[in-house]
Scaffold this motif. Structure first.
Motif, PDB file in Angstrom:
ATOM      1  N   LYS A   1      -5.220   8.020  -1.858  1.00  0.00           N
ATOM      2  CA  LYS A   1      -4.545   6.928  -1.155  1.00  0.00           C
ATOM      3  C   LYS A   1      -3.634   7.411  -0.030  1.00  0.00           C
ATOM      4  O   LYS A   1      -3.239   6.630   0.834  1.00  0.00           O
ATOM      5  CB  LYS A   1      -3.734   6.093  -2.147  1.00  0.00           C
TER       6      LYS A   1
ATOM      7  N   ARG B   1       0.833  -1.202   0.000  1.00  0.00           N
ATOM      8  CA  ARG B   1       0.000   0.000   0.000  1.00  0.00           C
ATOM      9  C   ARG B   1       0.871   1.257   0.000  1.00  0.00           C
ATOM     10  O   ARG B   1       0.515   2.268  -0.617  1.00  0.00           O
ATOM     11  CB  ARG B   1      -0.923  -0.007   1.209  1.00  0.00           C
TER      12      ARG B   1
ATOM     13  N   ASP C   1      -2.291   5.679   3.753  1.00  0.00           N
ATOM     14  CA  ASP C   1      -0.988   5.061   3.538  1.00  0.00           C
ATOM     15  C   ASP C   1       0.190   6.022   3.514  1.00  0.00           C
ATOM     16  O   ASP C   1       1.313   5.594   3.312  1.00  0.00           O
ATOM     17  CB  ASP C   1      -1.017   4.258   2.224  1.00  0.00           C
TER      18      ASP C   1
END
Length: 453
Positions: free
Chosen positions: A323, A153, A327
């Motif tokens: 994202k 990730r 992460d």
């Protein structure tokens, strides 16, 4: 609860952010959610409270949709479609090489029929630079989590879904990157070479991290002590780091009778120049934006408006790359630190009456302590560290950091103008670096310095 426009604005932004966060952990049928929301609006259109709740649900849904739109699908035109197979491809180095003690990490992007980034782990030599065109022969692998760290990730947030360890590399040509970035990275390498040639280790690596944003060469033991003493932000390009240094710079300019408006303008220009110098890496760019906004917020004195500005900036960054919410630890820490500065910095500063106000020393200490209050839970969650000595260590070394940076840039300036005097020009900063490292080492070795979960 929602008696003003800025509160409604903040509510909508937070619902959008929560939607991204929710979807990054769980899958939900967005169609049914939207249907329920529309029916709710029709049924409760006269109920103000329910309308506000449903508007928040719409923003929440948009957050989910934005995250889903960032998910990629493998096909024959993408590099990661060929993971777990041997592949020969041509690729260009698209980021500055990440040089470690015993290896180098290269981020390359395939050119030709396939597209996509690959992270290469290779030997220190031969050296490759940004913009080099390479022919790569390797077995691609899918990144995997290890030791509780979601490495897959972590790379995915930067669009990397393939890794390759020690491939066969053939250099085909130079100069396939952005012309401006090539010149910036070349200049940055020259500055780093000047520091390495005139200072011992780990002082040279520490100064390079502080000025240029590179952490290569720093011993793991010293990094652990920075972490254990709550001072790792010093060698990380974070919103907190930039805000503290910018505030100290403004206080210094005010002390020499430069007007507040001019001081703020000068610091803004210097910040832009600094981001140019380090090559606009995405993490540093986000930190620069957050740091500058926090600086603006602190000097405006309007807490609600300032908080909305920080949340809006975070929302824009998440629109670009959703994202990073889950992460990118740096993004999380920067947001938490900025909100800590806005809500707690002034309160803490009023309680630090014994610390001198000259050159912004008291303010910088208050900023550091307030940021650590809000980032401590995240640090414990991600790194398992908690520092008991962080307040004392930050009080001892934070006021010295501007002098370290000024001395470092002075040494670099002399090395470019009068090379024969370079060694002598670095002497003042050497003593300051020794002081900072000595404080970190002393407190980091104490048995009660902190603990790791």
């Amino acid at each position: 609860m929602f008696n003003s426009s800025h509160k409604i604005f903040r509510y909508c932004l937070l619902c959008f952010i929560v939607g991204i966060g929710f979807r990054s952990f769980l899958t939900i049928n967005i169609l049914w959610l939207l249907v329920i929301t529309i029916i709710g609006l029709v049924v409760f259109f006269k109920n103000r409270f329910m309308v506000i709740v449903l508007v928040g649900l719409i923003c929440f849904s948009f957050g989910i949709l934005r995250y889903e739109s960032s998910l990629v699908v493998a096909n024959k035109q993408t590099v990661w479609f060929y993971n777990e197979t041997a592949l020969t491809t041509r690729a260009v180095i698209v980021a500055q090489p990440d040089v470690r003690i015993d290896h180098v990490k290269l981020t390359v992007e395939s050119v030709g029929k396939m597209t996509g980034k690959i992270l290469l782990k290779t030997n220190l030599y031969p050296e490759y630079q940004y913009g080099d065109l390479l022919e790569i022969n390797c077995r691609l692998k899918t990144p995997e989590a290890f030791d509780g760290f979601a490495y897959d990730r972590f790379l995915a947030k930067d669009g990397i879904y393939s890794v390759c360890y020690y491939p066969e590399i053939t250099l085909l040509a130079h100069g396939f990157g952005d012309f401006l970035l090539e010149k910036i990275f070349l200049f940055k390498r020259q500055l780093q070479q000047s520091i390495s040639a005139n200072l011992p280790e780990p002082h040279a690596s520490f100064l390079a991290a502080l000025l240029l944003g590179t952490r290569q060469g720093l011993p793991e033991e010293l990094l652990d002590r920075f972490s254990l003493t709550g001072t790792i932000h010093i060698i990380s390009i974070s919103g907190l780091h930039i805000t503290i240094l910018s505030t100290l710079a403004i206080r210094f300019l005010l002390a020499i009778y430069i007007s507040r408006r001019k001081a703020f303008s000068v610091v803004t220009i210097v910040l832009i120049g600094y981001l140019i110098l380090i090559g606009f890496p995405s993490a540093a760019l986000r930190a620069g934006v957050m740091g500058w906004l926090a600086l603006l917020a602190l000097h405006s004195g309007r807490v609600n408006q300032s908080a909305n500005t920080i949340i809006f900036a975070a929302t824009v960054m998440l629109l670009i790359n959703p994202k990073i919410l889950r992460d990118d630890v740096g993004f999380q820490l920067s947001c938490a630190a900025m909100l800590g500065l806005i809500y707690f910095s002034a309160v803490i500063e009023r309680r630090l009456k014994k610390i001198p106000k000259q050159f912004g020393v008291r303010e910088s200490v208050a900023m550091t302590l307030s940021a650590q209050m809000t980032t401590a839970p995240l640090v414990m969650a991600h790194f398992g560290n908690f520092s008991f000595v962080a307040p004392v260590v930050n009080i001892l070394i934070t006021p010295v950091l501007p002098a370290v940076m000024i001395g470092g840039f002075a040494g670099l300036g002399v090395s470019g103008v009068v090379p024969t005097l370079t060694t002598y020009a670095y002497w003042p900063v050497l003593f300051l670096l020794q002081y900072v490292i000595g404080v970190v080492n002393f407190f980091g070795e104490l048995f009660f310095a902190g603990f790791r979960l």
